[in-house]
Scaffold this active site. Structure first.
Site, PDB file in Angstrom:
ATOM      1  N   LYS A 147     -26.700  12.961 -37.625  1.00 50.60           N
ATOM      2  CA  LYS A 147     -27.005  11.691 -38.309  1.00 50.60           C
ATOM      3  C   LYS A 147     -28.511  11.470 -38.261  1.00 50.60           C
ATOM      4  O   LYS A 147     -29.127  11.696 -37.217  1.00 50.60           O
ATOM      5  CB  LYS A 147     -26.267  10.526 -37.635  1.00 50.60           C
ATOM      6  CG  LYS A 147     -26.616   9.156 -38.227  1.00 50.60           C
ATOM      7  CD  LYS A 147     -25.609   8.091 -37.846  1.00 50.60           C
ATOM      8  CE  LYS A 147     -25.782   7.519 -36.468  1.00 50.60           C
ATOM      9  NZ  LYS A 147     -27.049   6.822 -36.235  1.00 50.60           N
ATOM     10  N   GLU A 181     -31.656   8.632 -39.589  1.00 47.22           N
ATOM     11  CA  GLU A 181     -31.945   7.306 -40.112  1.00 47.22           C
ATOM     12  C   GLU A 181     -32.968   7.390 -41.237  1.00 47.22           C
ATOM     13  O   GLU A 181     -33.922   8.165 -41.150  1.00 47.22           O
ATOM     14  CB  GLU A 181     -32.485   6.402 -38.995  1.00 47.22           C
ATOM     15  CG  GLU A 181     -31.458   6.115 -37.923  1.00 47.22           C
ATOM     16  CD  GLU A 181     -31.950   5.106 -36.889  1.00 47.22           C
ATOM     17  OE1 GLU A 181     -32.987   4.455 -37.112  1.00 47.22           O
ATOM     18  OE2 GLU A 181     -31.280   4.984 -35.848  1.00 47.22           O
ATOM     19  N   GLU A 212     -25.535  -0.106 -41.401  1.00 44.35           N
ATOM     20  CA  GLU A 212     -25.567  -1.006 -40.242  1.00 44.35           C
ATOM     21  C   GLU A 212     -26.140  -2.362 -40.645  1.00 44.35           C
ATOM     22  O   GLU A 212     -27.213  -2.435 -41.281  1.00 44.35           O
ATOM     23  CB  GLU A 212     -26.419  -0.377 -39.122  1.00 44.35           C
ATOM     24  CG  GLU A 212     -26.546  -1.274 -37.901  1.00 44.35           C
ATOM     25  CD  GLU A 212     -27.076  -0.551 -36.666  1.00 44.35           C
ATOM     26  OE1 GLU A 212     -27.282   0.683 -36.704  1.00 44.35           O
ATOM     27  OE2 GLU A 212     -27.298  -1.247 -35.659  1.00 44.35           O
ATOM     28  N   ASP A 264     -28.329   7.727 -30.371  1.00 43.23           N
ATOM     29  CA  ASP A 264     -29.557   7.573 -29.577  1.00 43.23           C
ATOM     30  C   ASP A 264     -29.552   6.223 -28.855  1.00 43.23           C
ATOM     31  O   ASP A 264     -30.449   5.923 -28.065  1.00 43.23           O
ATOM     32  CB  ASP A 264     -30.816   7.781 -30.428  1.00 43.23           C
ATOM     33  CG  ASP A 264     -30.893   6.844 -31.613  1.00 43.23           C
ATOM     34  OD1 ASP A 264     -29.989   6.000 -31.776  1.00 43.23           O
ATOM     35  OD2 ASP A 264     -31.867   6.945 -32.382  1.00 43.23           O
ATOM     36  N   SER A 265     -28.508   5.435 -29.092  1.00 45.61           N
ATOM     37  CA  SER A 265     -28.285   4.222 -28.284  1.00 45.61           C
ATOM     38  C   SER A 265     -28.094   4.595 -26.815  1.00 45.61           C
ATOM     39  O   SER A 265     -28.101   3.723 -25.946  1.00 45.61           O
ATOM     40  CB  SER A 265     -27.069   3.448 -28.800  1.00 45.61           C
ATOM     41  OG  SER A 265     -25.951   4.303 -28.913  1.00 45.61           O
TER      42      SER A 265
HETATM   43  O1  KIV Z   1     -27.135   5.132 -31.826  1.00 43.79           O
HETATM   44  C1  KIV Z   1     -26.088   4.550 -32.136  1.00 43.79           C
HETATM   45  O2  KIV Z   1     -25.239   4.224 -31.299  1.00 43.79           O
HETATM   46  C2  KIV Z   1     -25.873   4.240 -33.544  1.00 43.79           C
HETATM   47  C3  KIV Z   1     -24.753   3.299 -33.864  1.00 43.79           C
HETATM   48  C4  KIV Z   1     -25.161   1.899 -33.547  1.00 43.79           C
HETATM   49  C5  KIV Z   1     -24.288   3.429 -35.232  1.00 43.79           C
HETATM   50  O3  KIV Z   1     -26.573   4.695 -34.385  1.00 43.79           O
END
Ligand code: KIV
Length: 258
Positions: A112, A114, A181, A44-45
């Site tokens: 993934k 969080e 992280e 989500d980055s």
């Molecule tokens: O969204 C992302 O790119 C991430 C990484 C920083 C692990 O979760």
């Protein structure tokens, strides 16, 4: 590395280190595969790297599905992991299943999410319903309003013990991978030794089974906003800026087109 997560567990047992990178679009995903990366995360980055947003909170499930489809179309070998964005999974395990199914249908091999202990039930629910899950603990950017910013985690003994317990609970709930992280290196190493599932680290030292970085940081495209633990392997911003300037110069001086 194979898309079969069991092979990642085997690689861990054999002590092989694996490399993950983020990608959000077709050409960069293809480059990552050609470069031999083992796994690709559609993180989500994307909101920060592609859309210039200040955090990851504004990214929608529809956007994640869109980018997952593109990346999955581009690659054959690497494991494709896709992020459940903020607001798409926290309410209930059923909500998380509906969102995860969309990412899996879009081509993700694993999703993934969080969160620590509060996500244990959700991980159990998804794992029992054909969804492989990677749990993400430590600095969880979707929680920055609560954490007070992008800050390192697990710095006190109490916070470290809590992360350790969360890691074990998430693995016992069926998580197939654990991403840590911005936590102390010795804590990440200890968790990696304790768990049978592969661990992925970012800003968590060399003791995890795999490492991940954001592609824009590795390529030096993000020099003003890169986190301190990232490493740029090329000054991509300068290389690309020079190429663009050269193109503009050649147009203005009638060198291009011939
Ligand atoms: O969204 C992302 O790119 C991430 C990484 C920083 C692990 O979760």
């Amino acid at each position: 590395m194979s898309k079969n997560i069991a092979n990642w567990e085997k690689a861990k047992r054999e002590g092989k280190k694996l490399a993950f990178i983020t990608a959000y679009d077709f050409p960069s995903a293809r480059l990552a595969e050609e470069a031999g990366l083992d796994g690709i995360l559609i993180g989500d980055s994307v909101g920060m790297m592609i859309a210039g947003q200040p955090d990851t909170l504004r990214v929608s499930l529809e956007q994640m599905v869109y980018h997952t489809t593109i990346v999955a179309r581009a690659v054959k070998t690497p494991l494709v992991m896709s992020d459940l964005p903020f607001g798409s999974f926290e309410e209930s395990p059923a909500q998380a299943f509906a969102a995860s199914a969309k990412l899996i249908k879009a081509g993700a091999d694993i999703v993934k999410l969080e969160g620590g202990a509060p996500m244990v039930e959700t991980v159990k629910f998804l794992s029992a319903r054909a969804i492989p899950v990677c749990a993400h603990i430590g600095l969880t950017p979707q929680h920055i309003k609560q954490l007070g910013g992008f800050k390192r985690q697990g710095k006190t003994q109490e916070a470290a013990s809590k992360l350790f317990e969360d890691a074990i609970a998430l693995a016992e709930a069926g998580a197939r991978m654990l991403l840590m992280e911005a936590i102390p290196s010795d804590l990440a190493t200890e968790i990696s030794r304790r768990l049978e599932i592969p661990t992925i680290g970012i800003g968590a030292g060399p003791g995890t089974d795999a490492q991940i970085l954001v592609m824009h940081d590795v390529l030096g495209l993000n020099p003003d906003r890169a986190p301190p633990f990232a490493r740029a392997y090329v000054n991509g911003a300068a290389v690309l800026r020079d190429a663009l300037a050269q193109y503009a110069k050649e147009v203005r001086s009638k060198i291009f087109p011939e």
